[in-house]
Motif scaffolding. Structure first.
Motif, mmCIF file in Angstrom:
data_model
loop_
_atom_site.group_PDB
_atom_site.id
_atom_site.type_symbol
_atom_site.label_atom_id
_atom_site.label_comp_id
_atom_site.label_asym_id
_atom_site.label_seq_id
_atom_site.Cartn_x
_atom_site.Cartn_y
_atom_site.Cartn_z
ATOM 1 N N VAL A 111 0.826 -1.134 -0.009
ATOM 2 C CA VAL A 111 -0.065 0.040 -0.057
ATOM 3 C C VAL A 111 0.760 1.344 -0.116
ATOM 4 O O VAL A 111 0.457 2.039 -0.837
ATOM 5 N N TYR A 170 -3.541 1.455 -6.342
ATOM 6 C CA TYR A 170 -3.452 2.077 -4.935
ATOM 7 C C TYR A 170 -4.697 1.427 -4.112
ATOM 8 O O TYR A 170 -4.825 0.897 -3.220
ATOM 9 N N ASN A 205 -5.153 -1.328 -1.403
ATOM 10 C CA ASN A 205 -5.967 -1.153 0.027
ATOM 11 C C ASN A 205 -6.682 -2.120 0.190
ATOM 12 O O ASN A 205 -7.237 -2.568 1.469
#
Length: 620
Positions: free
Chosen positions: A228, A269, A273
């Motif tokens: 992350v 991203y 996550n």
């Protein structure tokens, strides 16, 4: 011979460095990030212990009210035989007054220690993030240019900003949660075994499973949050790069293309996550099931123990209440561990930056600027950029103090590299560079750079006023000195016509000014610095003829009695130099005055012919 040997030597050096880097990564990789953070923050250990003690005492007094409730029930049921009556207080009303007084003290102390721990943890998180950001930034400033060339500005910004903020958020709340949960387990667990040792194990059944599951989740989450942090670094890098190049994006109508690339990075991203969230979200429901099991078992068997007289009704009411205080806070461990793992992933990135070795070390020989004569000598200097062939080969150059020399040559011949080596933005691999007979690697780095004024073709102006940019590096300069420098640089007239004159904001990178205006401000900056050595790196390459003439007039004035190195493509700007060196493939192929080089009718003469438009004529 050297051309073939140097790459081999350089490769050995690169292999050695990479081996050292790998071994360094192995050493730091085996150290837990919390341990790395604790080692870094030795000066904060006292505050950390104070905050931890305040958190523990707050939790201790927070757990006291259920005990008081049980004691009150005990007074109602047993009256003169209650626990308080054993201390000689037989009157029931007096017993309640004692309970009321103890309750007031407990609540006041709980509130006091809550105030203390919140203030301590929050101030500590602010202090650590402040110091860590400054230390990381100051360390960055000491690293060589190669480090920045291999990394994006957005990625470094992500470390200095987002990663340190992640750590701040953990210290602001997560650290206290971990301490208070641990204190709850210790205090209540101990109390259970003291008050009801025969049934305490029922409440403690879920504990090993919860703790073991927490450690397992932590291990599984660690690589996910490391990814992350890496993805958000790439996203920040993309955004920073695009904002810097917004003019190019607009001029090539590439908005949709860049939107797609930002969307792809943002999607990556989001996916990283989502993978971490998928795992961390499962933690709380699993803990709830374990908590439910422990609470239900105690509810049934503890109740039976109270009915059978093994424990009092008051004790049972206390235990059933504090069993929830023991077990239900564990359901928050999911959020706490989530915050913890994000912070540890960020900690590793910040500590890796701080552990980056500094390749360019400051020397220990001081050379006050007033003592600098300006005699420079390159002695058999060899240098290569990482993973490339040498760009400078056994180059020697002697520059007498107060003289002006010029270096010309084709793009990529190594001209600007010599400037970077003189400023020690890179370290040479072989040979020696001296200033007034002193090896520059032994000179105090601040003294070395203080005595050199660089005017580059790539002028960088900071977001601020014109006056602030002229005074950059000479921060104590007066308004009069700033204006005098601007006049010498032939910048005063155009500055005076700006909306706020010297107080006009130039914008980021000086984007509100023209190229010629930025160049003249850069020259004024160098004039104000008043160095004994001036370096002109393509100082007039990107301006029109009129601006070039103005700049040339100012340069002629400021180079008097200074050692001057002029790097130029436009030969007309350096024809009056004391000596001109022609550089090709990292070596000087010829040198002399303008007239001497024209008479040789070789490389320089051909360059002059092309630029001046002379065909089949005698060079004059």
């Amino acid at each position: 011979m050297w051309y073939y040997d140097c790459p081999r030597i350089y490769d050995i050096a690169v292999v050695t460095v990479s081996r050292n880097s790998r071994s360094s990564r192995r050493r730091t990789g085996s150290v837990h990030p919390l341990q790395r953070l604790f080692s870094y923050g030795k000066q904060y250990h006292r505050q950390i212990w104070q905050a931890a003690i305040a958190s523990t005492l707050n939790k201790f007094f927070d757990l006291a009210p259920p005990v008081l409730i049980g004691t009150a029930v005990d007074v109602v049921v047993k009256q003169q035989d209650s626990a308080i009556a054993r201390f000689g207080i037989k009157d029931i009303f007096s017993q309640f007054l004692v309970l009321a007084a103890i309750t007031i003290v407990v609540w006041v102390l709980e509130s006091v220690f809550e105030y203390i721990y919140k203030r301590l943890w929050r101030n500590l998180s602010q202090q650590i993030q402040h110091d860590l950001r400054l230390d990381a930034y100051n360390h960055l400033q000491k690293l060589e240019l190669a480090y920045f060339e291999e990394r994006s500005t957005g990625g470094l910004m992500s470390i200095l900003s987002d990663d340190i903020n992640q750590l701040e958020r953990f210290l602001d709340g997560g650290a206290n949660d971990i301490i208070q949960v641990s204190a709850t387990i210790l205090i209540i667990g101990t109390g259970f075994f003291i008050v009801a040792p025969n049934i305490a194990w029922m409440v403690m059944i879920p504990m090993p499973l919860i703790v073991g599951g927490s450690l397992l989740f932590q291990k599984l989450l660690q690589p996910l949050y490391a990814e992350v942090r890496e993805k958000v670094s790439l996203l920040n890098s993309r955004l920073s790069n695009n904002l810097s190049g917004i003019t190019t994006i607009k001029s090539f109508t590439a908005e949709d293309y860049e939107s797609g690339r930002v969307a792809a990075d943002s999607e990556a991203y989001k996916r990283s996550n989502a993978a971490a969230i998928k795992l961390s979200a499962a933690f709380i429901p699993l803990v709830r099931m374990l908590v439910l099991a422990g609470f239900t078992v105690f509810l049934v068997f503890g109740g039976m123990a109270a009915i059978n007289g093994k424990i009092s009704v008051g004790t049972y009411s206390v235990l059933i209440f504090i069993s929830q205080l023991l077990l239900w806070p564990l359901t928050r461990l999911g959020d706490t561990f989530d915050l913890y793992q994000r912070a540890m992933a960020s900690t590793n990135r910040v500590m890796d930056l701080l552990d980056t070795p500094i390749a360019i070390h400051p020397g220990n020989i001081n050379l006050p600027i007033e003592d600098v004569r300006g005699e420079i000598e390159f002695k058999n200097v060899t240098f290569a950029y990482k993973d490339r062939q040498p760009i400078v080969h056994k180059l020697s150059l002697s520059i007498p103090a107060g003289k002006t020399i010029a270096i010309v040559g084709s793009t990529g011949s190594g001209k600007s590299t010599l400037v970077k080596l003189l400023l020690r933005l890179y370290e040479i691999h072989l040979g020696q560079i001296t200033l007034d007979g002193i090896d520059i690697q032994k000179l105090n780095l601040h003294d070395l750079r203080r005595c050199i004024g660089l005017v580059s073709q790539d002028v960088f102006l900071f977001h601020g006023t014109v006056a602030e940019n002229i005074a950059y590096g000479t921060f104590a300069a007066s308004d009069r000195e700033i204006k005098m420098a601007a006049k010498v640089a032939e910048a005063h007239e155009f500055i005076r016509r700006l909306p706020q004159g010297y107080e006009t904001i130039v914008g980021e990178r000086g984007q509100k000014l023209s190229g010629g205006q930025r160049q003249r401000i850069a020259i004024a900056r160098a004039i104000l610095k008043d160095p004994p050595i001036i370096i002109l790196d393509e100082a007039t390459s990107a301006v029109d003829n009129e601006t070039e003439a103005a700049i040339q007039r100012s340069l002629e004035r400021i180079t008097v009695d200074r050692t001057t190195i002029a790097i130029a493509h436009r030969l007309s700007t350096i024809r009056n130099a004391d000596c001109i060196y022609v550089m090709e493939q990292g070596k000087f192929v010829e040198s002399g005055t303008h007239e001497e080089l024209l008479d040789k009718q070789t490389v320089y003469a051909n360059l002059w012919k092309v630029q001046s438009g002379i065909k089949n004529q005698q060079y004059i």
